[in-house]
Design an enzyme around this catalytic site. Structure first.
Site, short mmCIF file in Angstrom:
data_model
loop_
_atom_site.label_atom_id
_atom_site.label_comp_id
_atom_site.label_asym_id
_atom_site.label_seq_id
_atom_site.Cartn_x
_atom_site.Cartn_y
_atom_site.Cartn_z
N SER A 172 0.83 -1.20 0.00
CA SER A 172 0.00 0.00 0.00
C SER A 172 0.87 1.25 0.00
O SER A 172 2.09 1.18 0.07
CB SER A 172 -0.93 0.01 1.22
OG SER A 172 -0.17 0.22 2.39
N LYS A 173 0.20 2.39 -0.09
CA LYS A 173 0.92 3.66 -0.24
C LYS A 173 2.01 3.87 0.82
O LYS A 173 3.05 4.44 0.53
CB LYS A 173 -0.06 4.84 -0.18
CG LYS A 173 -0.73 5.10 -1.50
CD LYS A 173 -2.24 5.05 -1.39
CE LYS A 173 -2.86 3.92 -2.12
NZ LYS A 173 -3.38 2.81 -1.50
N ARG A 174 1.76 3.38 2.03
CA ARG A 174 2.76 3.64 3.07
C ARG A 174 4.07 2.90 2.82
O ARG A 174 5.07 3.14 3.50
CB ARG A 174 2.20 3.31 4.45
CG ARG A 174 2.06 1.85 4.73
CD ARG A 174 1.22 1.58 5.99
NE ARG A 174 0.69 0.23 5.96
CZ ARG A 174 1.34 -0.82 6.44
NH1 ARG A 174 2.53 -0.67 6.98
NH2 ARG A 174 0.82 -2.02 6.38
N HIS A 175 4.07 1.98 1.86
CA HIS A 175 5.31 1.28 1.54
C HIS A 175 6.09 1.96 0.43
O HIS A 175 7.02 1.40 -0.13
CB HIS A 175 5.00 -0.16 1.11
CG HIS A 175 4.34 -0.96 2.18
ND1 HIS A 175 3.03 -1.36 2.10
CD2 HIS A 175 4.80 -1.41 3.36
CE1 HIS A 175 2.73 -2.03 3.20
NE2 HIS A 175 3.77 -2.08 3.98
N GLY A 176 5.69 3.18 0.09
CA GLY A 176 6.38 3.88 -0.99
C GLY A 176 5.59 3.79 -2.27
O GLY A 176 4.37 3.68 -2.25
#
Length: 488
Positions: free
Chosen positions: A257-261
RNA sequence: GUCCCCUUCGUCUAGCCCGGUCCAGGACACCUCCCUUUCACGGAGGUAACACGGGUUCAAAUCCCGUAGGGGACGCCA
């Protein structure tokens, strides 16, 4: 048996409710590889039945990203074929026909339950440690009951009656035999009250209508497959073969997801990853050629690709390995193409590329590409070739200050030697260095590092001979003067 | 919670179907050395894994059973 005689047709069926993510791109890639390997057809179908969330901009981005990756479809948007239209919202009459058929077979019924009631049922089942599912409350409503609900202002949805008596079984090309007890499914919704079909229904219908032979899709659809099979069976339609590809996980083993880059293809494009590298890397995530090759051209991958070699277990997306591979593609790229690709990244980094000689740009790119893992990093290496960016960095400044006396001697001598030249080649560079050694006391590392510090403002970088033969002599002189002034 | 899927170095994977050739091979990352008057590239080495427990067998990463862990699904999303 006849499935082997039928033409190979696969599809990618994105819904335009977001950008194309790494996982979706990989699924598309596998479909593409299979189609190309088998000489089949790759269909692109837009699943836009969720009108609230579908947006044109997402659709456009998805098409653009697929093209960028090199996944050209044979039928679909902007590519007419015999099984269109390729937008689900343009196929409503087809679904209506089948819906009607199911209705006449009494395989469907209208359900008036409110979201609130459904949630209550779900909670109740959860509490009793049962699989949450619709228990069939509206399955045998009388006309009068229906009328009453309508009068209450409730609008119905269409549910499919699941036959709980027979276990559903299918052979997944990747996972093998899969069995599902229909008791865990429950009558599911196949269309909204206004006839707008829902995923399981529309996808199942389209796959047969479009004569799809193999459905290669993400593992998250494994539990949808029994539902689609049930629909097809009720309509006496032929089911395709299924291959459920394991999903891609983030480094912490959770869903990407977005929090992983960066997660969307577009982001990788912006960071300066080459499509060929991503194509190669993604193909290796859950597939291998059966030998130790890793860096492979798309033609090679297509030639070797088989579903049998696909992996069952989920794979973690490793940007580091992608970057390594991208570096290889950058080093092997055709230099004029690469320079062309790199220009936007230079512009973005604030370099006035248009004012520079294209030949010079190529030379610079050639000189620094070995340091790059993605094009976005070009600014960190190209800056020394742009006078307007010239600046003494702290460590370089310190080196010069610490050796002020010798440094001044070296730089003044170099400046004098440069007077004789208005451009420099390798031979001239060598001559100058020889002369320099004779004139000044310093030698070895100190001599070279001092020149590097003054000429580039840094202590690290490309070979000195490359720098000196690439930069105009005027620039070299200017830099030396600037530094000498700063030193005095 | 329930159902389904998955489980070899930190990561991607080969091997597993057809047990011995595997004290488990390759790649990324990491470490060391070489190349290089710098960095990177390149080259040579090194560290590092069969989830666990039972069984079957002369022999198990490979076959069977169980356990644990991870993931997915459970939507009037796809």
């Amino acid at each position: 048996m006849d499935q082997f005689q039928q033409p190979i047709r696969v599809r990618m069926a994105p819904s335009p409710t977001g950008f194309l993510h790494i996982g979706g791109a990989r699924t598309a890639l596998f479909n593409y590889l299979f189609a190309r390997h088998m000489g089949g057809t790759f269909v692109l179908r837009i699943e836009d039945t969720d009108r609230e969330r579908s947006e044109k901009k997402y659709e456009e981005a998805i098409l653009q990203d697929l093209r960028w990756l090199g996944l050209d479809w044979d039928e679909g948007p902007e590519r007419h074929g015999s099984y269109g239209p390729y937008y689900q919202t343009q196929r409503l009459s087809i679904y209506a026909g089948y819906l009607n058929q199911l209705h006449h077979q009494q395989k469907t019924y209208a359900c008036y339950c409110s979201p609130h009631e459904l949630e209550a049922e779900r909670q109740e089942l959860l509490k009793r440690k049962k699989t949450p599912r619709y228990m069939g409350k509206c399955r045998s409503l009388t006309d009068q009951e229906k009328k009453k609900f309508e009068q209450e202002g409730r609008s119905p949805v269409i549910r499919f009656k699941v036959d709980e008596s027979k276990v559903i079984e299918f052979d997944d090309l990747i996972r093998g035999k899969v069995q599902v007890d229909p008791k865990n499914i429950g009558d599911f919704v196949i269309a909204k009250g206004d006839g707008m079909p829902l995923y399981n229904f529309a996808a199942a219908i389209d796959d047969t209508e479009m004569k799809i032979s193999h459905v290669i899709r993400g593992e998250e659809h494994l539990s949808n497959t029994p539902r689609q099979l049930l629909i097809l069976k009720a309509l006496n339609l032929k089911a395709p073969l299924y291959a459920h590809v394991s999903i891609i996980l983030a480094p912490d083993r959770s869903k990407l997801s977005k929090r992983h880059g960066a997660t969307s293809l577009g982001e990788y494009q912006k960071l300066g990853y080459l499509p060929e590298a991503l194509f190669n890397y993604l193909a290796l995530l859950g597939w291998n050629p059966g030998d130790e090759r890793e860096v492979m051209t798309s033609a090679e991958i297509i030639r070797e690709f088989t579903i049998e070699k696909m992996t069952k277990s989920p794979a973690i997306f490793d940007v580091q390995k992608l970057s390594w591979m991208n570096g290889i593609y950058i080093r092997n790229a055709n230099i004029s193409e690469l320079s062309q690709n790199i220009k936007p990244f230079l512009e973005e980094a604030g370099f006035s590329v248009s004012e520079k000689d294209p030949v010079l740009i190529e030379k610079i790119v050639e000189g620094v590409r070995g340091n790059l893992e993605h094009l976005n990093q070009i600014g960190n290496y190209a800056d020394i070739f742009f006078d307007e960016k010239f600046k003494l960095e702290e460590d370089a400044k310190k080196h010069l200050k610490d050796n002020q006396e010798v440094a001044t001697e070296i730089l003044e001598a170099l400046l004098r030697l440069l007077e004789k030249y208005d451009h420099m080649d390798v031979k001239a560079y060598e001559t100058i260095q020889e002369e320099l050694k004779k004139t000044v006391k310093a030698k070895g590392k100190l001599l070279f590092l001092t020149q590097r510090a003054a000429l580039t403002g840094k202590l690290k970088g490309p070979e000195m001979v490359f720098i000196c033969t690439t930069l105009p002599v005027a620039s070299l002189k200017k830099r030396l003067q600037t530094v000498l002034t700063a030193l005095s």
